[in-house]
Each structure stands twice: as structure tokens, then as C-alpha cells.
Write a protein that holds these residues in place. Structure first.
Motif, PDB file in Angstrom:
ATOM      1  N   ASN A 271       0.937  -1.154  -0.097  1.00 33.16           N
ATOM      2  CA  ASN A 271       0.063   0.010  -0.067  1.00 33.16           C
ATOM      3  C   ASN A 271       0.991   1.302   0.106  1.00 33.16           C
ATOM      4  OD1 ASN A 271       0.589   0.664   2.890  1.00 33.16           O
ATOM      5  ND2 ASN A 271      -0.486  -1.207   3.180  1.00 33.16           N
ATOM      6  N   PHE A 272       0.252   2.509  -0.099  1.00 33.08           N
ATOM      7  CA  PHE A 272       1.021   3.659  -0.159  1.00 33.08           C
ATOM      8  C   PHE A 272       2.129   3.725   0.905  1.00 33.08           C
ATOM      9  CE2 PHE A 272       1.729   8.149   0.905  1.00 33.08           C
ATOM     10  CZ  PHE A 272       2.169   8.721  -0.136  1.00 33.08           C
ATOM     11  N   VAL A 273       1.721   3.260   2.237  1.00 33.98           N
ATOM     12  CA  VAL A 273       2.644   3.514   3.360  1.00 33.98           C
ATOM     13  C   VAL A 273       3.781   2.580   3.441  1.00 33.98           C
ATOM     14  CG1 VAL A 273       2.912   3.386   5.828  1.00 33.98           C
ATOM     15  CG2 VAL A 273       0.819   4.440   5.057  1.00 33.98           C
ATOM     16  N   THR A 274       3.398   1.372   3.038  1.00 31.18           N
ATOM     17  CA  THR A 274       4.842   0.544   2.891  1.00 31.18           C
ATOM     18  C   THR A 274       5.581   0.709   1.698  1.00 31.18           C
ATOM     19  OG1 THR A 274       3.266  -1.181   1.326  1.00 31.18           O
ATOM     20  CG2 THR A 274       3.320  -1.564   3.935  1.00 31.18           C
ATOM     21  N   THR A 275       4.961   1.343   0.587  1.00 32.49           N
ATOM     22  CA  THR A 275       5.606   1.915  -0.615  1.00 32.49           C
ATOM     23  C   THR A 275       6.823   3.096  -0.154  1.00 32.49           C
ATOM     24  OG1 THR A 275       4.183   1.309  -2.231  1.00 32.49           O
ATOM     25  CG2 THR A 275       5.689   2.770  -2.839  1.00 32.49           C
ATOM     26  N   MET A 276       6.131   3.987   0.617  1.00 32.50           N
ATOM     27  CA  MET A 276       7.060   5.144   0.973  1.00 32.50           C
ATOM     28  C   MET A 276       7.961   4.703   1.996  1.00 32.50           C
ATOM     29  SD  MET A 276       6.380   7.687  -0.465  1.00 32.50           S
ATOM     30  CE  MET A 276       5.528   6.771  -2.003  1.00 32.50           C
ATOM     31  N   ALA A 277       7.796   3.720   2.861  1.00 34.46           N
ATOM     32  CA  ALA A 277       8.786   3.322   3.893  1.00 34.46           C
ATOM     33  C   ALA A 277       9.739   2.768   3.311  1.00 34.46           C
ATOM     34  CB  ALA A 277       7.787   2.283   4.894  1.00 34.46           C
ATOM     35  N   GLY A 278       9.483   1.729   2.243  1.00 33.78           N
ATOM     36  CA  GLY A 278      10.471   0.957   1.360  1.00 33.78           C
ATOM     37  C   GLY A 278      11.434   2.008   0.756  1.00 33.78           C
TER      38      GLY A 278
ATOM     39  N   ALA B 209      -1.531   8.543  15.158  1.00 30.35           N
ATOM     40  CA  ALA B 209      -1.130   7.465  15.929  1.00 30.35           C
ATOM     41  C   ALA B 209      -1.177   6.315  15.548  1.00 30.35           C
ATOM     42  CB  ALA B 209      -2.116   7.692  16.989  1.00 30.35           C
ATOM     43  N   ALA B 210      -2.163   5.888  14.346  1.00 34.00           N
ATOM     44  CA  ALA B 210      -2.011   4.685  14.041  1.00 34.00           C
ATOM     45  C   ALA B 210      -1.079   4.554  13.081  1.00 34.00           C
ATOM     46  CB  ALA B 210      -3.626   4.658  13.201  1.00 34.00           C
ATOM     47  N   LEU B 211      -0.565   5.677  12.323  1.00 35.19           N
ATOM     48  CA  LEU B 211       0.568   5.711  11.162  1.00 35.19           C
ATOM     49  C   LEU B 211       1.856   5.042  12.152  1.00 35.19           C
ATOM     50  CD1 LEU B 211       1.406   5.954   8.551  1.00 35.19           C
ATOM     51  CD2 LEU B 211       2.010   8.405   9.038  1.00 35.19           C
ATOM     52  N   ARG B 212       2.007   5.918  13.060  1.00 38.61           N
ATOM     53  CA  ARG B 212       3.244   5.708  14.106  1.00 38.61           C
ATOM     54  C   ARG B 212       3.326   4.015  14.492  1.00 38.61           C
ATOM     55  NH1 ARG B 212       1.978  10.234  16.362  1.00 38.61           N
ATOM     56  NH2 ARG B 212       0.942   9.402  18.302  1.00 38.61           N
ATOM     57  N   ARG B 213       2.324   3.384  14.743  1.00 37.50           N
ATOM     58  CA  ARG B 213       2.317   2.284  15.252  1.00 37.50           C
ATOM     59  C   ARG B 213       2.339   1.179  13.939  1.00 37.50           C
ATOM     60  NH1 ARG B 213      -2.446   2.495  17.254  1.00 37.50           N
ATOM     61  NH2 ARG B 213      -3.764   1.683  15.841  1.00 37.50           N
ATOM     62  N   TYR B 214       1.794   1.482  13.004  1.00 39.78           N
ATOM     63  CA  TYR B 214       1.783   0.918  11.696  1.00 39.78           C
ATOM     64  C   TYR B 214       3.450   0.759  11.276  1.00 39.78           C
ATOM     65  CZ  TYR B 214       0.884  -0.912   7.066  1.00 39.78           C
ATOM     66  OH  TYR B 214       1.024  -1.869   5.819  1.00 39.78           O
ATOM     67  N   VAL B 215       3.944   2.169  11.135  1.00 35.79           N
ATOM     68  CA  VAL B 215       5.301   1.776  10.507  1.00 35.79           C
ATOM     69  C   VAL B 215       6.405   1.283  11.561  1.00 35.79           C
ATOM     70  CG1 VAL B 215       7.201   3.555   9.940  1.00 35.79           C
ATOM     71  CG2 VAL B 215       4.873   4.030   9.260  1.00 35.79           C
ATOM     72  N   ALA B 216       5.989   1.474  12.958  1.00 37.12           N
ATOM     73  CA  ALA B 216       6.964   0.698  14.003  1.00 37.12           C
ATOM     74  C   ALA B 216       6.830  -0.833  13.738  1.00 37.12           C
ATOM     75  CB  ALA B 216       6.692   1.240  15.201  1.00 37.12           C
ATOM     76  N   GLY B 217       5.771  -1.157  13.138  1.00 41.02           N
ATOM     77  CA  GLY B 217       5.869  -2.933  12.766  1.00 41.02           C
ATOM     78  C   GLY B 217       5.275  -3.465  13.872  1.00 41.02           C
TER      79      GLY B 217
ATOM     80  N   ASP C 252       2.018  15.059   2.422  1.00 43.97           N
ATOM     81  CA  ASP C 252       2.155  15.322   3.889  1.00 43.97           C
ATOM     82  C   ASP C 252       2.468  13.755   4.490  1.00 43.97           C
ATOM     83  OD1 ASP C 252       1.735  17.805   3.658  1.00 43.97           O
ATOM     84  OD2 ASP C 252      -0.669  17.550   4.111  1.00 43.97           O
ATOM     85  N   ILE C 253       1.544  12.885   3.934  1.00 45.18           N
ATOM     86  CA  ILE C 253       1.832  11.378   4.437  1.00 45.18           C
ATOM     87  C   ILE C 253       3.174  10.817   4.415  1.00 45.18           C
ATOM     88  CG2 ILE C 253       0.738   8.985   4.572  1.00 45.18           C
ATOM     89  CD1 ILE C 253      -1.919  10.377   3.880  1.00 45.18           C
ATOM     90  N   ALA C 254       3.518  10.983   3.217  1.00 45.10           N
ATOM     91  CA  ALA C 254       4.919  10.544   2.673  1.00 45.10           C
ATOM     92  C   ALA C 254       5.992  11.290   3.676  1.00 45.10           C
ATOM     93  CB  ALA C 254       5.142  10.905   1.073  1.00 45.10           C
ATOM     94  N   ARG C 255       5.827  12.538   3.946  1.00 46.81           N
ATOM     95  CA  ARG C 255       6.884  13.057   4.730  1.00 46.81           C
ATOM     96  C   ARG C 255       6.783  12.523   6.143  1.00 46.81           C
ATOM     97  NH1 ARG C 255       4.896  18.128   2.218  1.00 46.81           N
ATOM     98  NH2 ARG C 255       6.349  18.840   0.729  1.00 46.81           N
ATOM     99  N   ALA C 256       5.768  12.413   6.613  1.00 47.41           N
ATOM    100  CA  ALA C 256       5.562  11.594   7.962  1.00 47.41           C
ATOM    101  C   ALA C 256       6.169  10.262   8.184  1.00 47.41           C
ATOM    102  CB  ALA C 256       4.062  11.393   8.259  1.00 47.41           C
ATOM    103  N   VAL C 257       6.015   9.539   7.013  1.00 42.12           N
ATOM    104  CA  VAL C 257       6.620   8.113   7.082  1.00 42.12           C
ATOM    105  C   VAL C 257       8.094   8.340   7.031  1.00 42.12           C
ATOM    106  CG1 VAL C 257       6.835   6.051   5.534  1.00 42.12           C
ATOM    107  CG2 VAL C 257       4.401   7.197   5.865  1.00 42.12           C
ATOM    108  N   PHE C 258       8.472   9.363   6.083  1.00 41.70           N
ATOM    109  CA  PHE C 258       9.929   9.547   5.972  1.00 41.70           C
ATOM    110  C   PHE C 258      10.328   9.577   7.424  1.00 41.70           C
ATOM    111  CE2 PHE C 258      12.204   9.860   1.956  1.00 41.70           C
ATOM    112  CZ  PHE C 258      11.255   9.021   1.235  1.00 41.70           C
ATOM    113  N   VAL C 259       9.911  10.766   7.975  1.00 39.71           N
ATOM    114  CA  VAL C 259      10.216  11.267   9.579  1.00 39.71           C
ATOM    115  C   VAL C 259      10.332   9.769  10.194  1.00 39.71           C
ATOM    116  CG1 VAL C 259       9.639  12.397  11.547  1.00 39.71           C
ATOM    117  CG2 VAL C 259       9.704  13.560   9.350  1.00 39.71           C
TER     118      VAL C 259
END
Length: 469
Positions: A344-351, A461-469, A405-412
């Protein structure tokens, strides 16, 4: 004795009892020198008064020649609506469903001026108080010998429930079977019909399967909405709730000739067949829709905004919304920017962040993320609270953001500089690409969902938890 037995209820009222879903109806009986007339069941008026739109398909009459005939206590795998055409009965109902009211009894007298709606799993019994009593009832499924295997029985003389029969059972007329049914301590409660999850292999389907371990989860290999034969062959009768997480979601491919055909086959034709099977099985359909049913000209979309899809995918989802809305019991969850297990978009940006890539990301499309955990939580809440049928917007809460905005948050969150994300316009991003039109504003108004008592989690909050895995 139930509160519904109190005198003085105005004609035509529907009242609740101590057993959830067991409803008492005071009927208008009009008489003259020739006799009397009543409307035992009048769908439009009675549904407006508060009865479920339960869809009766069979009418049965039990004629009882003598006073004291006693029948029951039987809990049946369908809803039932009982009254008498002549005579009077002492009615008794016992909740035989699992839960805090298991074993609760309600008793009251039923004559031509009263009816009782009996939900599935509530034991039903009566004792005639007059000779020549005709006991009439509607059910919303056809009786069969196989269906009787699903009955749950309770002994009429059970000491725990302790029904005060007007005519002692020793002096009453009972069948041999009714004399030998089990006591309450030996009764296994009638379970609710299970949940079916359609589209179990997608992001939302996987989340639903994990959250509802008692559900039956099927993928396209078992139930393929794009294949009419697959839908026709699948038996929905055992299920009380059908959650449709299946859809054609390839937004850009839907604009191609083959993609257009596939999108309509799954999102409209297949869904139409599923809707009709749900209607016949008397189930609740939970269906997931999309922000793409709107053109995005409004900054915040309420549920009742007129539909205005821009592309093929949105058009098919809008058509599907109309089909689902024809069901008497449905929950249509409209959502946006879904993130769950898988790509999804978040996993793509994290990658990209992890690999040192600095992407260009659209900054003129606005909305909120929806994590599949939030959708699952909303499904559970709306079902558990028996929320009214209709459409509910479901996303995470928090400020409206752009994809950039979301991509920047994931990058941080991945330890990268947010300035490594370059904002671009939709037009610039789409140059040279075959992209479907997208709504510029996808944020959904959550007020109706919040009015049911649901508190959406902030997307950050959900994004932080998701990216932290």
C-alpha cells in the motif's frame, strides 16, 4: 409478567419486553353485529411503528380444539410473528440465545387484539384458554424437516424458568415430545448465525479474518463475485452477517476496455447477485464503498451527498452503493485511502525511505488514511450496537492531509529528512501516464459514525504504530 402486559396501551403500539427483540403489538380490532376485522400484519404501518422488516414467507395456523392445549417451548431458526384468529392463549417466551438474558421468560395473554414478534432463538410456547382457538403465525423461512434439526427445546415444566401456567401442566393436553424436553441446565443455547467474510485474501479481508475468528472467510477460489456461476452455487443460508470486502480496485486499469469489463463484473453484476442472495437469506450485509463515488469538489463529504463519480471505478462503486441500499438490513461503510497488511502507499513510502530514494509525491489530493484495524473496529461497533441500516463514513480521524504530507510523516518515522519528499501536482505526476481521474478532496465527514458512540482513532497515532511494525 412483562411490562407489555400492562393495561391501557393504545391501539397500534409496539412495546419492548425484558427479552431483547421480543416485541408486543397491540392490534386494532373493529367489530359490528357480524363479527370483527383486524390487520394481523401490515408491513408499512408496522415497520414504521418499530417492528423489524422481517420478510415473512410462510403462514401457519395451529387449530386447537380444547382449552388447555399446551405447546412448546421451541426456539426456531427463524423469526416468528404470532397472533390468534379466534380464542385466546397464554403465551410464554424464553430467551434461549447465549448472553445475559439466557433463561429470561416473558408471559402474557394473547387474543385477537395482540400479536408478538419472536426473534430467532427465543423459545415460544402457548396454552389455550378457550376451546376452538386458532393460533396463527408468520415465519421468514420455509419449514423443512432438516430445519427442525436446528430447533432448541426447553421443558415446559422447567423449575428455573418457573412459568405460571394458568392450567397446571398435569391437567393440560401436551404432546409426549413436549413432556420430555430438557431442563434449562441441559439446554445448549442456540448460537447466532455466523459471519461470512467475502474477499478474505485482501487487506481488509485479512484483518477481518483475524479479528473475527469465528467467521467463515472465503477468497475468490471459493466465492468469486466476477463469476456468476460461483455466486449462484454458494449457499448463504447459514450466515447471519455477510461482510463484503471483495472488490475490483485497480483504479487505473478500470479505464481500459478489459478493466472496465472486469470492474463492472465484480463491483456491480457480481454484487447484485450477492445482494439478492443476502436478501433471501435474511442476513445483514456489511459492504465497503469508496470516496471515489464523489468528484471531490467539496472539501468534506457527508453520507447524503449526491454521488458524482469521475472514473469507471467510482462509477461501479456508486452503482454498487445503490444495490446495497435496497436491502432492509445493511451497513454501507464508505472509506478512503486504506492501509492494511500488504502492499500500500505507506509500505511503498517506507520502502523508498529505507532504500535512500527521494520520491515525488502528489500534494493536491486531500484526505485521511483509513487503517484496516479502524474499519474492523467500526464493523464490530456498528454490529454490536445494532446501528440503524444505512451508510456510514469510516476513516481515521485527525487533520486532512495530502499524499505528500503522509509521505513526509513516513520518512520522519523511518529516520529520513521529510524534505527528501518533493511535492508535485497531480498533473505533473500524471504526465505521460494513463491514470484515472481522482477526487481532489476525499475527506469524509465522520459525524454520523461518531453519533453512534464510535470514537475514531487519530490517523497519526495509527501511522506511528503501523510503521513501527
Amino acid at each position: 409478567m412483562s411490562p407489555a402486559d400492562a393495561p391501557g396501551l393504545p391501539t397500534g403500539t409496539v412495546s419492548a419486553t425484558e427479552i431483547p427483540g421480543l416485541l408486543v403489538v397491540e392490534l386494532a380490532v373493529r367489530g359490528d353485529n357480524r363479527g370483527w376485522f383486524k390487520e394481523s400484519w401490515q408491513r408499512t404501518k408496522m415497520v414504521a411503528d418499530g417492528l423489524p422488516d422481517f420478510g415473512p414467507v410462510q403462514n401457519n395456523v395451529s387449530f386447537n380444539t380444547a382449552t388447555g392445549v399446551t405447546r412448546g417451548i421451541h426456539a426456531e431458526p427463524w423469526d416468528k410473528y404470532v397472533t390468534v384468529a379466534s380464542g385466546r392463549v397464554f403465551g410464554a417466551w424464553v430467551d434461549l440465545r447465549p448472553g445475559p438474558t439466557f433463561g429470561v421468560a416473558v408471559t402474557l395473554e394473547v387474543g385477537p387484539d395482540r400479536a408478538v414478534f419472536v426473534p430467532r432463538g427465543v423459545g415460544n410456547a402457548f396454552q389455550t384458554l378457550e376451546d376452538a382457538t386458532a393460533y396463527s403465525y408468520l415465519v421468514n423461512d420455509h419449514w423443512s424437516a432438516a430445519a427442525k434439526d436446528s430447533y432448541t427445546f426447553l421443558n415446559l415444566a422447567d423449575e428455573t424458568v418457573d412459568i405460571a401456567w394458568p392450567i397446571p401442566l398435569a391437567d393440560a393436553e401436551l404432546s409426549d415430545a413436549d413432556r420430555h424436553h430438557p431442563r434449562l441446565a441441559q439446554v445448549t443455547p442456540m448460537p447466532p448465525r455466523p459471519m461470512l467474510v467475502v474477499g478474505a485474501h485482501g487487506q481488509l479481508g485479512r484483518a477481518l479474518t483475524a479479528a473475527f475468528p469465528g467467521a467463515v472467510a472465503v477468497g475468490r477460489d471459493v466465492l468469486d463475485l466476477a463469476d456468476p456461476a460461483s455466486v449462484a452455487a454458494f449457499d448463504l443460508a447459514p450466515y447471519g452477517v455477510v461482510v463484503n470486502a471483495a472488490a475490483y480496485t485497480a483504479v487505473d486499469a478500470a479505464e481500459t476496455p478489459d478493466g472496465r469489463t472486469s470492474a463492472w463484473a465484480t463491483n456491480v453484476t457480481g454484487l447484485a447477485a450477492l445482494v439478492e442472495k443476502v436478501r433471501r437469506s435474511r442476513a445483514t450485509l456489511v459492504h465497503v464503498s469508496s470516496d471515489y463515488v464523489f468528484d471531490g469538489t467539496r472539501e468534506l463529504h457527508p453520507e447524503d451527498e449526491p454521488l458524482s463519480p469521475l472514473g469507471v471505478y467510482g462509477q461501479t462503486k456508486a452503482a454498487g452503493d445503490g444495490l446495497v441500499a435496497t436491502l432492509p438490513r445493511h451497513l454501507l461503510l464508505r472509506t478512503s485511502w486504506v492501509v492494511g497488511e500488504g502492499r500500500n502507499f505507506v509500505t511503498t513510502m517506507a520502502g523508498l525511505a529505507d532504500r535512500g530514494v527521494s520520491p515525488s509525491v502528489v500534494d493536491d489530493q486531500h484526505g485521511r488514511l483509513t487503517f484496516t484495524s479502524e474499519l474492523v473496529r467500526a464493523v464490530r461497533h456498528l454490529l454490536d450496537t445494532n446501528a440503524p441500516s444505512g451508510t456510514y463514513n469510516v476513516t481515521n480521524a485527525g487533520p486532512v492531509q495530502t499524499w505528500a504530507d503522509i509521505a513526509r510523516a513516513v520518512f520522519v518515522l523511518r529516520g529520513r529528512d521529510p524534505e527528501d519528499v518533493t511535492p508535485v501536482s497531480t498533473e505533473a505526476y500524471g504526465a505521460g501516464k494513463q491514470l484515472a481521474p481522482r477526487p481532489r478532496h476525499s475527506a469524509l465527514d465522520l459525524a454520523r459514525l461518531e453519533a453512534t458512540g464510535f470514537v475514531p482513532e487519530d490517523a497519526s497515532a495509527a501511522l506511528r504504530r503501523y510503521v513501527a511494525g
